[in-house]
Design a protein around this motif. Structure first.
Motif, PDB file in Angstrom:
ATOM      1  N   GLU A  64       2.058  11.319 -10.349  1.00 24.94           N
ATOM      2  CA  GLU A  64       1.018  12.293 -10.654  1.00 24.94           C
ATOM      3  C   GLU A  64       1.617  13.672 -10.937  1.00 24.94           C
ATOM      4  O   GLU A  64       1.535  14.505 -11.062  1.00 24.94           O
ATOM      5  CB  GLU A  64      -0.691  12.053 -10.329  1.00 24.94           C
ATOM      6  CG  GLU A  64      -1.184  10.636 -10.807  1.00 24.94           C
ATOM      7  CD  GLU A  64      -1.932  10.882  -9.198  1.00 24.94           C
ATOM      8  OE1 GLU A  64      -2.290  11.472  -7.965  1.00 24.94           O
ATOM      9  OE2 GLU A  64      -2.861  10.504  -9.833  1.00 24.94           O
ATOM     10  N   HIS A  65       3.190  13.371 -10.209  1.00 25.36           N
ATOM     11  CA  HIS A  65       2.918  15.274  -9.781  1.00 25.36           C
ATOM     12  C   HIS A  65       4.593  15.245 -10.941  1.00 25.36           C
ATOM     13  O   HIS A  65       4.710  16.271 -11.991  1.00 25.36           O
ATOM     14  CB  HIS A  65       4.181  14.745  -8.243  1.00 25.36           C
ATOM     15  CG  HIS A  65       5.415  16.321  -7.931  1.00 25.36           C
ATOM     16  ND1 HIS A  65       4.955  17.399  -7.747  1.00 25.36           N
ATOM     17  CD2 HIS A  65       6.409  16.368  -8.671  1.00 25.36           C
ATOM     18  CE1 HIS A  65       5.650  17.837  -7.808  1.00 25.36           C
ATOM     19  NE2 HIS A  65       7.171  17.655  -8.242  1.00 25.36           N
ATOM     20  N   ASP A  83       0.644  -1.125  -0.071  1.00 27.16           N
ATOM     21  CA  ASP A  83       0.304   0.071  -0.188  1.00 27.16           C
ATOM     22  C   ASP A  83       0.492   1.332  -0.142  1.00 27.16           C
ATOM     23  O   ASP A  83       0.561   2.151  -1.184  1.00 27.16           O
ATOM     24  CB  ASP A  83      -1.072  -0.116   1.844  1.00 27.16           C
ATOM     25  CG  ASP A  83      -1.957  -1.118   1.425  1.00 27.16           C
ATOM     26  OD1 ASP A  83      -2.033  -1.942   0.366  1.00 27.16           O
ATOM     27  OD2 ASP A  83      -2.639  -1.572   2.108  1.00 27.16           O
ATOM     28  N   GLY A  84       1.403   1.242   0.589  1.00 31.29           N
ATOM     29  CA  GLY A  84       3.059   2.663   0.838  1.00 31.29           C
ATOM     30  C   GLY A  84       3.301   2.532  -0.838  1.00 31.29           C
ATOM     31  O   GLY A  84       3.962   3.891  -1.184  1.00 31.29           O
ATOM     32  N   VAL A  85       4.312   2.209  -0.855  1.00 31.94           N
ATOM     33  CA  VAL A  85       5.213   1.984  -2.498  1.00 31.94           C
ATOM     34  C   VAL A  85       3.531   2.378  -3.230  1.00 31.94           C
ATOM     35  O   VAL A  85       4.148   3.186  -4.017  1.00 31.94           O
ATOM     36  CB  VAL A  85       5.452   0.751  -2.994  1.00 31.94           C
ATOM     37  CG1 VAL A  85       5.863   0.745  -3.576  1.00 31.94           C
ATOM     38  CG2 VAL A  85       6.505  -0.017  -1.676  1.00 31.94           C
ATOM     39  N   ARG A  86       3.073   1.333  -3.558  1.00 27.57           N
ATOM     40  CA  ARG A  86       1.889   1.917  -4.182  1.00 27.57           C
ATOM     41  C   ARG A  86       1.336   3.534  -4.121  1.00 27.57           C
ATOM     42  O   ARG A  86       1.197   4.187  -5.012  1.00 27.57           O
ATOM     43  CB  ARG A  86       0.338   1.468  -4.393  1.00 27.57           C
ATOM     44  CG  ARG A  86      -0.593   1.395  -6.282  1.00 27.57           C
ATOM     45  CD  ARG A  86      -1.674   0.364  -5.484  1.00 27.57           C
ATOM     46  NE  ARG A  86      -2.523   0.628  -4.790  1.00 27.57           N
ATOM     47  CZ  ARG A  86      -2.173  -0.443  -3.329  1.00 27.57           C
ATOM     48  NH1 ARG A  86      -1.329  -1.554  -2.739  1.00 27.57           N
ATOM     49  NH2 ARG A  86      -3.047  -0.494  -2.637  1.00 27.57           N
ATOM     50  N   GLU A  87       0.777   4.118  -3.111  1.00 28.02           N
ATOM     51  CA  GLU A  87       0.760   5.204  -2.489  1.00 28.02           C
ATOM     52  C   GLU A  87       1.021   6.223  -3.573  1.00 28.02           C
ATOM     53  O   GLU A  87       1.049   7.170  -3.942  1.00 28.02           O
ATOM     54  CB  GLU A  87      -0.032   5.586  -1.491  1.00 28.02           C
ATOM     55  CG  GLU A  87      -1.490   4.894  -1.412  1.00 28.02           C
ATOM     56  CD  GLU A  87      -1.616   4.538   0.306  1.00 28.02           C
ATOM     57  OE1 GLU A  87      -0.893   5.634   1.016  1.00 28.02           O
ATOM     58  OE2 GLU A  87      -2.785   3.920   0.787  1.00 28.02           O
ATOM     59  N   LEU A  88       2.736   6.218  -3.026  1.00 28.30           N
ATOM     60  CA  LEU A  88       3.996   6.753  -3.283  1.00 28.30           C
ATOM     61  C   LEU A  88       4.072   7.131  -4.642  1.00 28.30           C
ATOM     62  O   LEU A  88       4.394   8.200  -5.549  1.00 28.30           O
ATOM     63  CB  LEU A  88       5.414   6.405  -2.509  1.00 28.30           C
ATOM     64  CG  LEU A  88       6.380   6.718  -3.442  1.00 28.30           C
ATOM     65  CD1 LEU A  88       6.648   8.099  -2.571  1.00 28.30           C
ATOM     66  CD2 LEU A  88       7.763   5.776  -2.732  1.00 28.30           C
ATOM     67  N   LEU A  89       4.012   5.530  -5.552  1.00 28.26           N
ATOM     68  CA  LEU A  89       4.100   5.821  -7.078  1.00 28.26           C
ATOM     69  C   LEU A  89       3.447   6.749  -7.439  1.00 28.26           C
ATOM     70  O   LEU A  89       3.547   7.237  -8.711  1.00 28.26           O
ATOM     71  CB  LEU A  89       4.772   3.940  -7.636  1.00 28.26           C
ATOM     72  CG  LEU A  89       5.842   3.604  -6.784  1.00 28.26           C
ATOM     73  CD1 LEU A  89       5.458   2.338  -7.382  1.00 28.26           C
ATOM     74  CD2 LEU A  89       6.819   3.926  -7.769  1.00 28.26           C
TER      75      LEU A  89
END
Length: 497
Positions: free
Chosen positions: A400-401, A389-395
């Motif tokens: 998007e940035h 979850d943490g890696v997916r949200e970070l990616l």
């Protein structure tokens, strides 16, 4: 094969086929050989000729006549592969008649030991084997954690004002994350478990790339000189790892020259002669591209030479860079199917020799092709599949940035559930997923969109993604990576689409 604590024996495990007669076999320090035969041919005679000093226990499911033939070829005994117990193996080894140890001059043995220390089973230091297993076992989860730490620290640094009271803390987190990543890479290199991204490379160009970093590392009191051969065939190496190798060697050379000196890098084409093999019998015949790194420092005591590639080994007169640097150097070279050894005398400096096989692939005939055409990201649609979850949200936030349109999924099944309704420009997927793996997902999507670019990512050292439909290696990026590394890789792939 590591030494078991209950056996009291150093056992060298070989598998055949393929032919296990290598430089590791010739130079390994062991009490016996276990030849595990998964099929024919079984090279008992060749193994016995290479190591007449060691008893050989063969594990093979063969008939009695074939077993008797193996014994005449040099096997101590032949046990059934499907039903042999370790007690039977140890009993056969301990009951074997003593065999004469091969004699070798002291200098030759020291040179052999210094090259083959990590190629042989780590029976003299089982804790080192444990370090290697630990590094591989935790790499996936550890690299995922580092991905989240490093990615969020990068985001903080980029968005905090220079005078923010939190800027120092963000910089410290980012720096610690980078150092932790380097430590992980060295551990994996030592255990030869890291994934190398090898390309057909001009070794002279690799050296030229490293020179600015080497000059910075060595300082103004050490002169850097190069003697680069012309017309050298290309080799297949990981360029970034080779720059790291040269940097680690420069660090140790610097510590051997506190008053200054000369650091020389030389490349040429080397044909292995009978004389060279007489001193280093583990060398294969043929032509090699040779890289030599020499310094005019204090030199290394003879008894220290066999231990130079051990992690954290240091002496007062040997290189004082105790740590994982030289162990990582050894791991990278051996994982690249190369050779490395050290020649040194106290007061006369040190020379490290590295040999690489010329790359004979068709790709070696073509010059490097690096596409630098920028791709405008707003229209780019990415499918990101990551179970953490943490890696997916970070990616998702990271991409998007940079202007990409991102859809995410936590599994291959989730990705396939909505994929038919979307038209993606690139798939970014983890290799190791719950249920169906990343490569399995890629094969399914390729049946629907044969031209879909696919970029695999993983923090797992054992991840294998194989080749695409055109036979080329699939694109891969190793965790942890920065947003700049990921975006550059995606743009490169889309530019060449």
């Amino acid at each position: 094969m590591p030494q078991a604590s209950w056996s009291g024996l150093r056992l060298l495990l070989l598998t055949a086929p393929p032919d296990p007669v290598t430089e590791e076999l010739v130079s390994a320090s062991a009490d016996a050989i276990i030849l595990d035969c998964v099929g024919e041919p079984v090279p008992v005679a060749a193994v016995a000729a290479a190591r007449p000093d060691l008893p050989i226990v063969v594990l093979a499911d063969v008939d009695r006549a074939r077993a008797e033939q193996m014994v005449t070829e040099g096997a101590e005994t032949v046990l059934p592969r499907s039903g042999a117990r370790i007690e039977d193996v140890l009993r056969a080894i301990r009951s074997a008649a003593p065999r004469p140890a091969p004699m070798a001059p002291t200098g030759e043995r020291l040179a052999r030991d210094s090259e083959s220390l990590l190629a042989r089973p780590m029976t003299d230091a089982p804790q080192l084997e444990a370090v290697g297993r630990l590094a591989g076992g935790v790499a996936h989860d550890y690299n995922n954690l580092l991905q989240v730490i490093g990615g969020n620290a990068e985001h903080l640094v980029a968005n905090l004002a220079a005078d923010s009271p939190l800027r120092g803390a963000a910089d410290a987190i980012a720096t610690a994350g980078r150092r932790a990543t380097q430590l992980t890479q060295r551990l994996l290199a030592f255990g030869r478990q890291q994934r190398l991204v090898t390309t057909t490379s001009d070794l002279n160009a690799v050296v030229a790339t490293a020179i600015p970093r080497l000059r910075e590392q060595l300082g103004r009191h050490v002169r850097v000189e190069t003697e680069l051969g012309t017309g050298l065939p290309p080799v297949r190496v990981d360029r970034d790892q080779m720059v790291t190798v040269l940097t680690n060697l420069a660090i140790n050379a610097y510590e051997a020259m506190p008053e200054g000196g000369t650091f020389t890098l030389t490349t040429d084409l080397c044909a292995i002669s009978d004389d060279m093999r007489a001193h280093r019998p583990w060398l294969a015949t043929g032509r090699f591209v040779r890289l030599q790194v020499a310094d005019t420092g204090s030199g290394i005591e003879e008894q220290a030479l066999p231990h130079l590639f051990e992690p954290f080994y240091t002496t007062k007169r040997a290189w004082r860079g105790g740590g994982l640097g030289l162990a990582a150097v050894y791991g990278v070279i051996k994982q690249s199917d190369g050779y490395i050894w050290v020649d040194s005398r106290v007061g006369e400096g040190t020379r490290i020799t590295i040999l690489f096989r010329p790359d004979s692939s068709d790709l070696a005939q073509a010059p490097d092709a690096r596409v630098a055409t920028p791709v405008t990201p707003p229209a780019i649609r990415l499918l990101v599949v990551e179970d953490d979850d943490g890696v997916r949200e970070l990616l998702e936030s990271m991409l998007e940035h940079h202007g990409f349109a991102v859809a995410t999924a936590a599994s291959a099944e989730d990705a396939l559930a909505f994929e038919p309704h979307r038209d993606f420009d690139l798939l970014l997927t983890d290799v190791v997923l719950p249920g169906r793996s990343g490569p399995e997902l890629a094969r399914d999507l390729r049946t629907r969109a044969p031209d879909l670019p696919i970029l695999f990512m993983s923090g797992h050292t054992g991840s294998v993604v194989g080749a695409g439909s055109d036979g080329e290696a699939e694109a891969f990026i190793q965790k942890p990576f920065t947003s700049a590394m990921l975006v550059a890789r995606i743009r490169e792939m889309l530019a060449g689409k």
